[in-house]
Design an enzyme around this catalytic site. Sequence first.
Site, mmCIF file in Angstrom:
data_model
loop_
_atom_site.group_PDB
_atom_site.id
_atom_site.type_symbol
_atom_site.label_atom_id
_atom_site.label_comp_id
_atom_site.label_asym_id
_atom_site.label_seq_id
_atom_site.Cartn_x
_atom_site.Cartn_y
_atom_site.Cartn_z
ATOM 1 N N SER A 87 0.828 -1.211 0.000
ATOM 2 C CA SER A 87 0.000 0.000 0.000
ATOM 3 C C SER A 87 0.858 1.256 0.000
ATOM 4 C CB SER A 87 -0.885 -0.014 1.254
ATOM 5 O OG SER A 87 -1.363 1.276 1.542
ATOM 6 N N TYR A 97 -2.297 5.683 -4.413
ATOM 7 C CA TYR A 97 -3.399 6.632 -4.240
ATOM 8 C C TYR A 97 -2.974 7.920 -4.927
ATOM 9 C CZ TYR A 97 -5.817 4.019 -0.489
ATOM 10 O OH TYR A 97 -6.525 3.092 0.227
ATOM 11 N N THR A 137 -5.709 2.682 -7.066
ATOM 12 C CA THR A 137 -6.965 2.583 -6.321
ATOM 13 C C THR A 137 -7.813 3.828 -6.569
ATOM 14 O OG1 THR A 137 -6.011 1.155 -4.637
ATOM 15 C CG2 THR A 137 -7.995 2.364 -4.020
ATOM 16 N N LYS A 196 -8.344 -0.467 -9.183
ATOM 17 C CA LYS A 196 -9.011 -1.148 -8.066
ATOM 18 C C LYS A 196 -10.114 -0.245 -7.521
ATOM 19 C CE LYS A 196 -7.894 -2.991 -3.445
ATOM 20 N NZ LYS A 196 -8.312 -1.911 -2.545
ATOM 21 N N HIS A 225 -13.644 -1.753 -1.476
ATOM 22 C CA HIS A 225 -12.652 -1.425 -0.440
ATOM 23 C C HIS A 225 -13.001 -2.148 0.881
ATOM 24 C CE1 HIS A 225 -9.360 1.712 -0.332
ATOM 25 N NE2 HIS A 225 -9.359 1.356 0.930
HETATM 26 C C1 FNR Z 1 -7.633 -1.770 3.221
HETATM 27 N N1 FNR Z 1 -7.779 -1.579 1.841
HETATM 28 C C2 FNR Z 1 -6.886 -0.758 1.170
HETATM 29 N N2 FNR Z 1 -6.952 -0.652 -0.191
HETATM 30 C C3 FNR Z 1 -6.052 0.103 -0.868
HETATM 31 O O1 FNR Z 1 -6.130 0.165 -2.089
HETATM 32 N N3 FNR Z 1 -5.068 0.761 -0.186
HETATM 33 C C4 FNR Z 1 -4.941 0.709 1.169
HETATM 34 O O2 FNR Z 1 -4.051 1.321 1.758
HETATM 35 C C5 FNR Z 1 -5.900 -0.067 1.891
HETATM 36 N N4 FNR Z 1 -5.839 -0.151 3.243
HETATM 37 C C6 FNR Z 1 -6.652 -1.030 3.929
HETATM 38 C C7 FNR Z 1 -6.493 -1.230 5.300
HETATM 39 C C8 FNR Z 1 -7.275 -2.156 5.974
HETATM 40 C C9 FNR Z 1 -7.089 -2.344 7.448
HETATM 41 C C10 FNR Z 1 -8.255 -2.913 5.262
HETATM 42 C C11 FNR Z 1 -9.092 -3.953 5.956
HETATM 43 C C12 FNR Z 1 -8.425 -2.707 3.914
HETATM 44 C C13 FNR Z 1 -8.778 -2.348 1.087
HETATM 45 C C14 FNR Z 1 -8.211 -3.707 0.664
HETATM 46 O O3 FNR Z 1 -7.244 -3.562 -0.336
HETATM 47 C C15 FNR Z 1 -9.315 -4.624 0.106
HETATM 48 O O4 FNR Z 1 -10.014 -3.941 -0.902
HETATM 49 C C16 FNR Z 1 -10.283 -5.113 1.173
HETATM 50 O O5 FNR Z 1 -9.612 -5.408 2.367
HETATM 51 C C17 FNR Z 1 -11.023 -6.334 0.668
HETATM 52 O O6 FNR Z 1 -11.984 -6.764 1.579
HETATM 53 P P1 FNR Z 1 -11.715 -7.915 2.677
HETATM 54 O O7 FNR Z 1 -10.901 -8.997 2.028
HETATM 55 O O8 FNR Z 1 -10.966 -7.244 3.783
HETATM 56 O O9 FNR Z 1 -13.091 -8.307 3.057
#
Ligand code: FNR
Length: 394
Positions: free
Chosen positions: A110, A134, A160, A254, A278
């Site tokens: 990330s 981002y 994203t 994404k 997300h």
């Molecule tokens: C995320 N997600 C996320 N996505 C992204 O593009 N950049 C990021 O920095 C983050 N940070 C992040 C932190 C935490 C704690 C979570 C739980 C999620 C979203 C992540 O990439 C993904 O889309 C989701 O986690 C998918 O859903 P599930 O598998 O957690 O149900």
Amino acid sequence: MKTLRRAAEIRDLRRLARRRLPHAIFEFIDGGAGREITLRANEDDFARIGLSPRVGVDVATRRTRRDIVGFDSALPVMLAPTGLAGLYWPQGEQAAARAARRAGVPFCLSTNSVASIEEVSAAATGADLWFQYYFLKDEGLTDRMLARARAHGYRVLCITLDLPVQGRRHRDVRNAFVVPPKVTLPTVLDALRRPSWVAGYLRHGVSFGNFETHQLGGGFSTIAQHIASLCDAGADWETVRRIAEKWGGPWVVKGVLHPEDARIAVGLGASAVVVSNHGGRQLDGVPSAISALPAIAAAVEGRAQVLLDGGVRRGTDVLKALALGADACMIGRAFLWGLAAAGEAGVDKTLALLGDEIDNALALLGVPDVAAIGPQILTPGGAPDFSAKMRDPA
Ligand code: FNR
């Protein structure tokens, strides 16, 4: 670790993570936006899809390999980009990247990682590394970040799109969740019951490793403030085109839930579209990822890959996504719970559980190769009508 050995499914890892992490941090991972309608739908909608096995098939040899954007992955699974993994376990990003390498699946770092681009690539040489971007307000910073990722062997850029601003996450507001964690009486009392986490935190601390100190402004900030100060809500498809051009290698978008957005991304040359809300953390009330998948797979028409994340908790979820048109799934919380429970060994466990569950389900479905998974594994009629049921339980 005995408890880890006895984890039968990913839900058990969540229980272990809850025991080890301070409350506000566990809730940051676990929670979603608003009333968490979409968060719940992500999991619930998988459960509403039925499987239809065939018997009398030779399943003595099974194959779980799948191409993910040009990488021959051992499973149709990869680790999703997740911010602050190093807060859940010391050097958590390095641990997760190494576990992904061991399991033969891609790892996506990330923008908001604790460890830097350089630290993760040094810790996991040979892993299939992706970098999640981002949109940043500072063009110079964007250029430097992309150049660093390219120079350190990150193969795919994951742009994203669903976070122009942060979603409204009530649990984080109620818990006054800030980075770095603030020392208050309740947080100290909570931390006293979590000595293993505290010991790691005192040794390693937390920061946003891809940014320089002066860019962060110093002091405590909520994640929403961090996003608002650094991220560019003015980005659009023209920005995507420009970033992809600067990157020069394979890229994916994404956070797509609308078929038309998928068409635009494919038209611009995306290698894959990630169907995602997300993890229910952005706009509450949008469709679950699995219910949005069929229309997007139809719009993409095989011109790019389709990945999916959101609510994937077991091997059969992955196979259901494949049956409805995905090439592979990303997992977020499923690996973060493993990481928070037991570090690298915990992520190994997440991936081992998913791998074993996929293998087991292939045998029991009578389809020995994931490449042959299609709608034939679903009960007649395929996916249910998802549109009827989103409700706010008050
Ligand atoms: C995320 N997600 C996320 N996505 C992204 O593009 N950049 C990021 O920095 C983050 N940070 C992040 C932190 C935490 C704690 C979570 C739980 C999620 C979203 C992540 O990439 C993904 O889309 C989701 O986690 C998918 O859903 P599930 O598998 O957690 O149900």
